[in-house]
Design a protein around this motif. Structure first.
Motif, PDB file in Angstrom:
ATOM      1  N   SER A 150       0.798  -1.212   0.000  1.00 33.71           N
ATOM      2  CA  SER A 150       0.000   0.000   0.000  1.00 33.71           C
ATOM      3  C   SER A 150       0.842   1.279   0.000  1.00 33.71           C
ATOM      4  N   HIS A 151       2.060   1.207   0.503  1.00 36.26           N
ATOM      5  CA  HIS A 151       2.834   2.446   0.562  1.00 36.26           C
ATOM      6  C   HIS A 151       3.824   2.594  -0.587  1.00 36.26           C
ATOM      7  N   ILE A 152       3.666   1.773  -1.609  1.00 36.55           N
ATOM      8  CA  ILE A 152       4.491   1.939  -2.803  1.00 36.55           C
ATOM      9  C   ILE A 152       3.592   2.442  -3.920  1.00 36.55           C
ATOM     10  N   PRO A 153       3.895   3.615  -4.467  1.00 32.79           N
ATOM     11  CA  PRO A 153       3.014   4.162  -5.511  1.00 32.79           C
ATOM     12  C   PRO A 153       3.031   3.276  -6.751  1.00 32.79           C
ATOM     13  N   GLN A 305      10.313  11.085  -5.647  1.00 29.58           N
ATOM     14  CA  GLN A 305      10.734  10.404  -4.430  1.00 29.58           C
ATOM     15  C   GLN A 305      12.226  10.593  -4.186  1.00 29.58           C
ATOM     16  N   GLU A 312       2.642   8.229  -2.002  1.00 30.68           N
ATOM     17  CA  GLU A 312       2.062   6.910  -1.807  1.00 30.68           C
ATOM     18  C   GLU A 312       0.854   6.699  -2.697  1.00 30.68           C
ATOM     19  N   ASP A 313       0.495   7.741  -3.426  1.00 25.03           N
ATOM     20  CA  ASP A 313      -0.683   7.625  -4.264  1.00 25.03           C
ATOM     21  C   ASP A 313      -0.378   6.862  -5.534  1.00 25.03           C
TER      22      ASP A 313
END
Lengths: 327, 327
Positions: A150-153, A305, A312-313
């Motif tokens: 979830s925290h990798i775009p 980044q 994270e989107d």
DNA sequence: TTATTTATGTCAACCGGTTGACATAAATAA
DNA sequence: TTATTTATGTCAACCGGTTGACATAAATAA
């Protein structure tokens, strides 16, 4: 075998210190025109070539981006990696290849290697359904068409819409027995969303939804066997929505072996719409992904980044139905 | 943002010196079981990951091989680079990509960059006809299907034989007006040898040889224009030997636009026979190159050079006629 | 018991760059 | 003339590993 020329040799030749040469190279601090000229001449004469490794060590930056994909020998991934290479080059990065052949163990190994190489960032995409650890705290990562965590775009396309578009098209041109090929089975995957689109439309139309699982990295013969099953188990099939174009092509071969005429007896739609596919198989109706745009967006997200922004989107790009003659 | 763990941190944690940790990593010298265990535990606990850059700097070896090809978005080069990546990985090397898009200037730039990155070797291949400097004295180099200079070993196929095979096949199945597409024009190139094979067979059969030049990196529309010329200038054409499969596919599209039925009115043979092409365009008759073998041999030659052997010989591999339905 | 061999570990220089701190000469200001 | 600023350049530590030279304790031989 002459030793490689180093900065010190240039300094000696030009009659200045190492620092001065380094300053000329990096255009830092005050330098007289004359000094610059002297140094440049010495560099030219000695054919000096700076050792990037030493610089990388000090700067803690390699300008290297690792790419982890299943293979480059595929219309979609080939075009994607080519586009990524181009975009990354323009952004000042070079690419370290890591083609995992969808082998989770090899993928894990590759990641380790890439990390040891002190890459500045990582772009990943594979149809793996097995978990691979990507929890490197400070490493910029972008995934393409693959939900990693979830925290990798993620950069992806509207797979659900793609599934709907393909299925709606097949229904619209008269198909009533539409079969879908897909893998992996779980819903959260990008392919799962394509299937969801297919299933929703089928449901809306009151038609039965049937999916055959075909793993991305099976050998061609293996895949063909499954496609043959389709025709023996469901001879009534009059439309197939394949999860990618190469599968669509293979299905067409199998269908012809079974005497089906395309598109008269059977209509086929693929997914991807890569450039190579359009050249080699122009008649294929398919859902086209904006591959080059995906690469561009992915590199943008990665650069942000690397600059320190927390992202994270995910980005979802549109797909398009390209009609050929197969559907 | 926690600083990366370094060797010294591991040493401190394990209560030993840097050297000891390094010895454990590299398995050198005398170490007691107990020490090894202590160090391993400390590494695990700290999630230590050695910095390859530092090692590279000291060892003067990067285990990096540069690949310079026009693009990876092409059936032939895609499969070739994928195979090279696999072979190199097995040999302990990682790949730095350098896709030049056949732009000689970009190619030159890439070479410089790759050299600055202290690569251990270079594998090149491009359809460029312009000279690019590859005279790095001690750098192991192998070229694939491209004559770069006499002292750089090349891995190629018997292009002359390929040209003959294709042309003989077309004559055999009844063609009398056979046109060839090819580029670049000079004879020493690999493509030049394909043309030579074509021309020799035509001469032997008392038929006129006509070649249209189509550059590898022209956009599709540009290429199609040339192919249209073929039909307007030589409506009598009944056979075409294309210099690669994607051109063969494009020619087929143009031919169909001109109302020619394949293979009844016009027979087409391509060149390359990559895996993807066989899936997407299985009907194409083509001259198949042993792409995976080429990669394997290229890596072998490169490894030998890295080990210090001097190799200047070239390797020529066989080609094979694969008959589909287009000829 | 003393001399020699073996096991274990440390010191410090090195790979080839970069850069903050500092020195000095020349130019300008007071 | 002296103080301050600007231009030019050097010194030495550092990035994170590796390794030859060397020290010392333990084991074995004389």
């Amino acid at each position: 075998m002459n030793k490689p020329v180093k900065l010190e040799d240039v300094a000696k030749k030009a009659g200045v210190s190492k620092t001065t040469v380094s300053r000329v190279l990096n255009k830092r601090g005050y330098l007289s025109e004359e000094t610059i000229k002297k140094v440049h001449n010495a560099m030219k004469e000695l054919e000096y070539r700076p050792n990037v490794i030493a610089r990388q060590l000090f700067k803690q930056k390699t300008n290297l981006v690792g790419l982890v994909f299943p293979t480059v020998n595929n219309p979609f991934f080939g075009q994607l990696e080519a586009a990524l290479d181009t975009e990354l080059y323009q952004a000042g990065y070079k690419v370290l290849m890591g083609n995992s052949q969808n082998n989770p163990q090899k993928e894990q190994e590759y990641i380790q290697l890439l990390l040891n190489h002190q890459i500045d960032g990582l772009i990943i995409g594979a149809h793996n359904d097995q978990d691979v650890q990507y929890k490197e705290k400070n490493l910029p990562i972008v995934s393409i068409e693959r939900l990693v965590s979830s925290h990798i775009p993620m950069v992806g396309v509207n797979n659900y819409e793609g599934g709907r578009l393909a299925t709606e098209r097949l229904v619209e041109i008269g198909c009533r027995h539409i079969i879908h090929t897909n893998y992996p089975p779980h819903e959260e995957s990008t392919n799962g969303q394509r299937r969801q689109g297919y299933e929703d439309v089928m449901k809306e139309k009151g038609l039965p939804a049937i999916t055959y699982a075909v793993d991305f990295d099976w050998p061609v013969e293996e895949k063909k066997k499954v496609f043959e099953q389709i025709f023996s188990e469901h001879p009534e099939v009059d439309g197939i929505f394949a999860d990618n174009d190469t599968n669509a092509a293979l299905i067409m071969q199998v269908a012809q072996k079974y005497g089906r005429k395309i598109p008269e007896d059977l209509k086929i739609i693929g997914f991807d719409g890569a450039d190579i596919t359009k050249v080699l198989f122009p008649g294929l109706t398919t859902i086209q992904q904006p591959i080059n745009l995906m690469a561009k967006v992915a590199v943008e997200l990665l650069e942000q980044q690397i600059k320190g922004e927390v992202i994270e989107d995910s980005v979802q790009l549109p797909v398009k139905l390209i009609t050929g003659v197969t559907a």
